[in-house]
Scaffold this motif. Sequence first.
Motif, PDB file in Angstrom:
ATOM      1  N   ASP A   1      47.716  54.377  21.348  1.00 49.78           N
ATOM      2  CA  ASP A   1      46.268  54.193  21.241  1.00 49.78           C
ATOM      3  C   ASP A   1      45.907  52.823  20.670  1.00 49.78           C
ATOM      4  O   ASP A   1      44.952  52.201  21.095  1.00 49.78           O
ATOM      5  CB  ASP A   1      45.642  55.277  20.367  1.00 49.78           C
ATOM      6  N   PHE A   2      46.657  52.382  19.676  1.00 51.71           N
ATOM      7  CA  PHE A   2      46.325  51.136  19.001  1.00 51.71           C
ATOM      8  C   PHE A   2      46.720  49.901  19.815  1.00 51.71           C
ATOM      9  O   PHE A   2      46.013  48.910  19.809  1.00 51.71           O
ATOM     10  CB  PHE A   2      46.994  51.071  17.630  1.00 51.71           C
ATOM     11  N   PHE A   3      47.851  49.947  20.489  1.00 53.08           N
ATOM     12  CA  PHE A   3      48.375  48.732  21.107  1.00 53.08           C
ATOM     13  C   PHE A   3      48.348  48.744  22.627  1.00 53.08           C
ATOM     14  O   PHE A   3      48.570  47.715  23.244  1.00 53.08           O
ATOM     15  CB  PHE A   3      49.794  48.464  20.607  1.00 53.08           C
ATOM     16  N   GLY A   4      48.101  49.882  23.228  1.00 55.80           N
ATOM     17  CA  GLY A   4      47.992  49.967  24.680  1.00 55.80           C
ATOM     18  C   GLY A   4      49.331  49.990  25.378  1.00 55.80           C
ATOM     19  O   GLY A   4      50.377  49.716  24.785  1.00 55.80           O
ATOM     20  N   PRO A   5      49.297  50.288  26.661  1.00 53.85           N
ATOM     21  CA  PRO A   5      50.546  50.436  27.406  1.00 53.85           C
ATOM     22  C   PRO A   5      51.319  49.135  27.613  1.00 53.85           C
ATOM     23  O   PRO A   5      52.533  49.155  27.729  1.00 53.85           O
ATOM     24  CB  PRO A   5      50.094  51.023  28.746  1.00 53.85           C
ATOM     25  N   ARG A   6      50.634  48.016  27.642  1.00 54.38           N
ATOM     26  CA  ARG A   6      51.342  46.744  27.868  1.00 54.38           C
ATOM     27  C   ARG A   6      52.197  46.333  26.680  1.00 54.38           C
ATOM     28  O   ARG A   6      53.245  45.716  26.853  1.00 54.38           O
ATOM     29  CB  ARG A   6      50.351  45.635  28.182  1.00 54.38           C
ATOM     30  N   SER A   7      51.749  46.647  25.475  1.00 53.18           N
ATOM     31  CA  SER A   7      52.475  46.235  24.274  1.00 53.18           C
ATOM     32  C   SER A   7      53.289  47.368  23.669  1.00 53.18           C
ATOM     33  O   SER A   7      53.960  47.181  22.660  1.00 53.18           O
ATOM     34  CB  SER A   7      51.480  45.740  23.219  1.00 53.18           C
TER      35      SER A   7
ATOM     36  N   MET B   1      39.390  50.777  28.874  1.00 55.14           N
ATOM     37  CA  MET B   1      40.010  51.463  30.012  1.00 55.14           C
ATOM     38  C   MET B   1      41.500  51.228  29.953  1.00 55.14           C
ATOM     39  O   MET B   1      41.964  50.117  29.697  1.00 55.14           O
ATOM     40  CB  MET B   1      39.463  50.912  31.330  1.00 55.14           C
ATOM     41  N   ALA B   2      42.273  52.257  30.157  1.00 56.05           N
ATOM     42  CA  ALA B   2      43.722  52.128  30.153  1.00 56.05           C
ATOM     43  C   ALA B   2      44.172  51.370  31.391  1.00 56.05           C
ATOM     44  O   ALA B   2      43.673  51.585  32.492  1.00 56.05           O
ATOM     45  CB  ALA B   2      44.369  53.500  30.111  1.00 56.05           C
ATOM     46  N   VAL B   3      45.134  50.483  31.179  1.00 56.82           N
ATOM     47  CA  VAL B   3      45.716  49.726  32.285  1.00 56.82           C
ATOM     48  C   VAL B   3      47.014  50.406  32.644  1.00 56.82           C
ATOM     49  O   VAL B   3      47.908  50.549  31.826  1.00 56.82           O
ATOM     50  CB  VAL B   3      45.971  48.254  31.883  1.00 56.82           C
ATOM     51  N   VAL B   4      47.130  50.843  33.868  1.00 56.06           N
ATOM     52  CA  VAL B   4      48.330  51.579  34.290  1.00 56.06           C
ATOM     53  C   VAL B   4      49.173  50.732  35.182  1.00 56.06           C
ATOM     54  O   VAL B   4      48.777  49.954  35.935  1.00 56.06           O
ATOM     55  CB  VAL B   4      47.946  52.900  34.989  1.00 56.06           C
TER      56      VAL B   4
END
Length: 98
Positions: free
Chosen positions: A28-34, A95-98
């Motif tokens: 949640d804090f850093f997102g899928p890329r990180s 928005m989540a980046v998938v």
Amino acid sequence: MVAALLFGALYGFSFGGRGPLLVSIRGDFFGPRSYATIMGMSQSLLMFGTMAGPLFAGWVYDNNQSYSLAFAVMAGINIFAMGVLVAAPRPKKTMAVV
């Protein structure tokens, strides 16, 4: 026996909830890329603590014939970490980046 069962239930619930909670917080804090980078860095710190903790406790025991100081220091580190976690600002909704 009642105390042992109560301890087992409380410990199991708290430790069993800790893993998934921390993993989801990182996401949640850093997102899928990180996510992988953050997991790698945090796991490196965790492994350092896993190695250093018993060595520190043994050194404290050798010098004081008691583990009390070691447990107090480790509890203090955990309380500090808990405070940092609680004080961290909530992530912005994106928005989540998938």
